[in-house]
Design an enzyme around this catalytic site. Sequence first.
Site, PDB file in Angstrom:
ATOM      1  N   ASN A 174       0.864  -1.190   0.000  1.00  0.00           N
ATOM      2  CA  ASN A 174       0.000   0.000   0.000  1.00  0.00           C
ATOM      3  C   ASN A 174       0.898   1.237   0.000  1.00  0.00           C
ATOM      4  O   ASN A 174       1.462   1.592   1.039  1.00  0.00           O
ATOM      5  CB  ASN A 174      -0.899  -0.041   1.251  1.00  0.00           C
ATOM      6  N   TRP A 175       1.020   1.861  -1.164  1.00  0.00           N
ATOM      7  CA  TRP A 175       1.910   3.019  -1.287  1.00  0.00           C
ATOM      8  C   TRP A 175       1.330   4.286  -0.677  1.00  0.00           C
ATOM      9  O   TRP A 175       2.020   5.287  -0.549  1.00  0.00           O
ATOM     10  CB  TRP A 175       2.235   3.257  -2.763  1.00  0.00           C
ATOM     11  N   LYS A 176       0.058   4.279  -0.372  1.00  0.00           N
ATOM     12  CA  LYS A 176      -0.620   5.473   0.167  1.00  0.00           C
ATOM     13  C   LYS A 176      -0.340   6.670  -0.755  1.00  0.00           C
ATOM     14  O   LYS A 176      -0.300   6.482  -1.968  1.00  0.00           O
ATOM     15  CB  LYS A 176      -0.174   5.717   1.617  1.00  0.00           C
ATOM     16  N   HIS A 205      -9.778   1.184   4.337  1.00  0.00           N
ATOM     17  CA  HIS A 205      -8.528   1.391   5.093  1.00  0.00           C
ATOM     18  C   HIS A 205      -8.793   2.373   6.236  1.00  0.00           C
ATOM     19  O   HIS A 205      -9.582   3.312   6.088  1.00  0.00           O
ATOM     20  CB  HIS A 205      -7.435   1.927   4.167  1.00  0.00           C
ATOM     21  N   GLU A 240      -7.198   4.788   7.342  1.00  0.00           N
ATOM     22  CA  GLU A 240      -6.941   6.206   7.047  1.00  0.00           C
ATOM     23  C   GLU A 240      -8.119   6.825   6.306  1.00  0.00           C
ATOM     24  O   GLU A 240      -8.392   8.013   6.445  1.00  0.00           O
ATOM     25  CB  GLU A 240      -5.625   6.342   6.261  1.00  0.00           C
ATOM     26  N   GLU A 257      -5.810  -5.064  10.262  1.00  0.00           N
ATOM     27  CA  GLU A 257      -4.817  -4.026  10.519  1.00  0.00           C
ATOM     28  C   GLU A 257      -5.173  -3.278  11.807  1.00  0.00           C
ATOM     29  O   GLU A 257      -5.987  -2.351  11.783  1.00  0.00           O
ATOM     30  CB  GLU A 257      -4.804  -3.004   9.374  1.00  0.00           C
ATOM     31  N   GLY A 294       1.941   2.431  10.868  1.00  0.00           N
ATOM     32  CA  GLY A 294       2.680   3.667  10.590  1.00  0.00           C
ATOM     33  C   GLY A 294       3.767   4.015  11.588  1.00  0.00           C
ATOM     34  O   GLY A 294       4.002   3.296  12.574  1.00  0.00           O
ATOM     35  N   SER A 344       2.867  -2.108  10.301  1.00  0.00           N
ATOM     36  CA  SER A 344       4.301  -2.261  10.589  1.00  0.00           C
ATOM     37  C   SER A 344       4.833  -3.644  10.197  1.00  0.00           C
ATOM     38  O   SER A 344       5.501  -4.301  10.993  1.00  0.00           O
ATOM     39  CB  SER A 344       4.599  -1.969  12.065  1.00  0.00           C
ATOM     40  N   GLY A 375       2.864  -1.184   4.321  1.00  0.00           N
ATOM     41  CA  GLY A 375       2.773   0.202   3.837  1.00  0.00           C
ATOM     42  C   GLY A 375       4.160   0.724   3.534  1.00  0.00           C
ATOM     43  O   GLY A 375       4.655   0.597   2.411  1.00  0.00           O
TER      44      GLY A 375
HETATM   45  P1  PGA Z   1       2.635   0.435   7.611  1.00  0.00           P
HETATM   46  O1  PGA Z   1       1.212   0.677   6.925  1.00  0.00           O
HETATM   47  O2  PGA Z   1       3.156  -0.885   7.103  1.00  0.00           O
HETATM   48  O3  PGA Z   1       3.462   1.584   7.182  1.00  0.00           O
HETATM   49  O4  PGA Z   1       2.403   0.386   9.102  1.00  0.00           O
HETATM   50  C1  PGA Z   1       0.284  -0.366   6.743  1.00  0.00           C
HETATM   51  C2  PGA Z   1      -1.057   0.151   6.258  1.00  0.00           C
HETATM   52  O5  PGA Z   1      -1.526   1.176   6.754  1.00  0.00           O
HETATM   53  O6  PGA Z   1      -1.682  -0.446   5.358  1.00  0.00           O
END
Ligand code: PGA
Length: 251
Positions: A10-12, A95, A97, A165, A171, A210, A231
Amino acid sequence: MKNKKIIIGNWKMNPKNLKEAEKIFLDIEKNLLKIKKTKIVLCVPYVYLDRFSKLSKKIILGAQNAFALSSAAYTGEISFDMLFSFKVKYVILGHSERRNMGENNFEINQKIKYALKNNFTPILCVGEKDRDESHAYLDFIKKQVEECLEGISKNLISKIVIAYEPLWAIGDSSVRVATGEEYREVSIYIRKVLNDKFKISNVPIIYGGSVHPTNVLEFLKEGHADGFLPGRDSLDAKRFLEIVNIVENFK
Ligand code: PGA
């Protein structure tokens, strides 16, 4: 035959420009030749899809959201029909976010239905904000799973991927990393919810929050994870490929 494990990056809202994006994408793509047992998906910002649809061989393309209608007057939205022309097969939905920006289970349910109708694989993200002694987080996850999948037939539910998640593990600002044991508890519970309500048992459940080369083995061994949703580490070709290789070589 055992189902293939799946790794979904997931590149966000990263990286900053197409030049950087293309470098990461190609560094990953050219090192996947020997990968046979693992599906690799990258969910990238929309603006990179056109270019990547011409470059991808092994990497399957994914998006991070889509709108649950065909063309209509919705300023700023992107439809599934548009994504189809860029070879997108997977879409992350729900997600945390996006939930933080106001998306709710009802809207996510509409999107999942629309995605399935249009032959996309939805990746439904669920997960609690905090853990508590009384295990109320399990009820919270149950509600997310049930409401997001409400009204979807058993046949179609078997086509989705669920990503667990926990928000506290996502994050740079995560409270701590989750353990394989914690993932296992929740994945067993999600399977029970799916079985009780929808009479289905074979949905892949992956872990996100993470994910690093240092902890994937624990989730595979102790958690029996069906895959991962990294991510930050999906934006670093070296670390992402380390994760891919650990999963690929896991017996
Ligand atoms: P992260 O993000 O691996 O940077 O914790 C994962 C995600 O939010 O999908």
